[in-house]
Design an enzyme around this catalytic site. Structure first.
Site, short mmCIF file in Angstrom:
data_model
loop_
_atom_site.label_atom_id
_atom_site.label_comp_id
_atom_site.label_asym_id
_atom_site.label_seq_id
_atom_site.Cartn_x
_atom_site.Cartn_y
_atom_site.Cartn_z
CE LYS A 96 -0.51 7.00 -9.65
NZ LYS A 96 0.92 6.75 -9.65
CE LYS A 138 -1.85 0.38 -10.71
NZ LYS A 138 -0.72 0.96 -11.33
CE LYS A 150 5.76 1.02 -5.57
NZ LYS A 150 5.75 1.79 -6.79
#
Ligand code: TYM
Length: 321
Positions: A108, A189, A192
Site C-alpha cells: 500500500k 485478491k 475493497k
C-alpha cells in the site's frame, strides 16, 4: 477460547470478505466470541469522515444480516481509548523492522510520496484489537495471517518482558475461500481498494449486477472446465467460489459443467442465492437504524467490561501504574 475478528469499512463488504471471513463468523460463532467493525483502521489512507460513518453502519448491517449474533458485535471506535492505550504499549514492544516488513504496508505504500504513519503501525493496532479481548483464535482470510503472526510475537514478548497477561492467539484460515480473487484479474485478491469495480462482487450488489460481473469474469482461451490454479487461475477462482457457495470441493463443483458460459452462469446463480437473503436483511436494517444503534451501544458496554481488567493489568505491568 474467545474468537475475535474484524472488518474494516474502507469500502463496501465484498464476496471475499463474506466467503473468507464473515459467513464463517456467523456459522461458527460461540457466545464468548467478538466480531467488530474496525473503523479506526479505515484512516490509514485518504478517507472522507462522512463516508466512513456510513460505511461503518454498512459493515455492521452486513454482519448482522449475515447472521453474526448482535450480542457478539461492537464497533472499534466505541472503545477508542482502550484500543489506543494498548496499541501504544504494543508499539513500544514492536520494532520498526517488524512493522515495515508487513506485506500490506509494502504494497500500500509503494509508489506513494506521502505515507501516513498509521499505515505502518496499523498491524500493531490490530495486535491490540486481538490481545485486548483475550483472543485465542482469529478467523481471517489468508491476507491477514502475517498480521496475526505479529500479534503472536508481540504477545509473547510482552508476557516475557513484563509478565503474563496476554493469551497468545492463532489465526484460523478457512479450508476454502481463504483467497477469493478479483474477477477481472485473478492474479490479485478481491479487495475493497481495487479500482476495477467490475472485478469485485459486493454483498449488496443487485442480482443482475452480480450476473453481469460473472459473465465478464476473465478466464482463458481453452474453454476447459477443470481445476488448475496455476494454469487456469480465472477458472479455478470461479470453481472455488462455486464450491464454497455449494459446500462442495472445487473438483466436485466442476463436474457436469460443459464450458465457461455454463460455469459463469452456475457461479453467478450460486452467489446470488448465497448473498440475496443477506442483502435483503442488510438493506432493511439500514432503513431502520434503531436496531443497529441498540446493537452498537450494548456491544460497546459488553466489550469494554470484558477488556477492562486485562488492560489495567498490562498498564501496571509496563510500569505505568
Ligand atoms: P479486511 O476488512 O480487509 O477484511 C475482512 C476479512 O475478510 C478477509 N478477506 C478475504 N478473504 C478471502 N478472500 C479475499 N479476497 C479477502 N479479502 C478480505 C480478510 O482476511 C479478513 O478476515 N485489518 C483487518 C481487520 C482487522 C482485524 C483485527 C481482523 C482489524 N483488527 C483484528 C482480525 C483481528 C482488515 O482490514 O480486514
Amino acid at each position: 477460547m474467545t474468537r475475535l475478528s474484524g472488518i474494516t469499512p474502507s469500502g463496501e463488504a465484498h464476496l471475499g470478505n463474506y466467503l473468507g471471513a464473515v459467513s464463517r463468523w456467523a456459522a461458527h460463532s460461540r457466545p464468548d466470541d467478538l466480531y467488530f467493525v474496525s473503523n479506526m483502521h479505515a484512516m490509514t489512507i485518504d478517507h472522507d469522515p462522512e463516508r466512513l460513518r456510513d460505511l461503518t453502519d454498512h459493515q455492521l448491517a452486513v454482519l448482522v444480516a449475515a447472521g453474526v449474533p448482535g450480542d457478539r458485535l461492537f464497533v472499534q471506535s466505541d472503545l477508542i481509548r482502550e484500543h489506543m492505550a494498548l496499541a501504544w504499549l504494543l508499539e513500544c514492544t514492536c520494532t520498526f523492522g517488524e512493522a515495515s516488513r508487513m506485506i500490506q504496508f509494502k504494497e500500500k505504500s509503494r509508489g506513494s510520496a506521502s505515507v501516513r504513519l498509521g499505515l505502518l503501525t496499523y498491524p500493531v493496532l490490530m495486535a491490540a484489537d486481538i490481545l485486548l479481548h483475550g483472543t485465542a483464535q482469529v478467523p481471517v482470510g489468508e491476507d491477514q495471517s502475517q498480521h496475526v503472526e505479529l500479534a503472536r510475537t508481540l504477545a509473547r514478548r510482552f508476557n516475557t518482558d513484563y509478565g503474563e497477561v496476554f493469551v497468545v492467539p492463532e489465526a484460523v484460515l478457512p479450508e476454502a475461500g481463504a483467497r477469493v480473487r478479483d474477477l477481472s484479474d485473478p492474479s490479485r485478491k478481491m479487495s475493497k481498494s481495487s479500482s476495477e469495480a467490475h472485478g469485485i462482487v459486493f454483498v449488496l450488489d443487485e442480482p443482475e449486477v452480480i450476473r453481469r460481473k460473472f459473465a465478464r469474469a476473465v478466464t482463458d482461451g481453452r474453454d476447459e472446465v477443470r481445476y488448475d490454479a496455476v494454469e487456469q487461475p480465472g477458472v479455478a477462482n470461479l470453481l472455488d467460489i462455486l464450491a464454497v457457495c455449494r459446500g462442495t470441493t472445487a473438483e466436485e463443483a466442476a463436474r457436469g459443467i460443459g464450458g465457461y458460459r455454463d460455469l459463469k452462469e452456475a457461479v453467478g446463480t450460486a452467489v446470488i442465492d448465497t448473498l440475496g437473503p443477506v442483502r435483503e436483511r442488510a438493506l432493511a436494517l439500514l432503513e431502520d437504524r434503531f436496531e443497529l444503534t441498540r446493537i452498537r451501544q450494548e456491544g460497546a458496554e459488553r466489550a469494554r467490561e470484558r477488556s477492562e481488567r486485562r488492560l489495567t493489568e498490562a498498564i501496571a505491568l509496563a510500569g505505568l501504574a
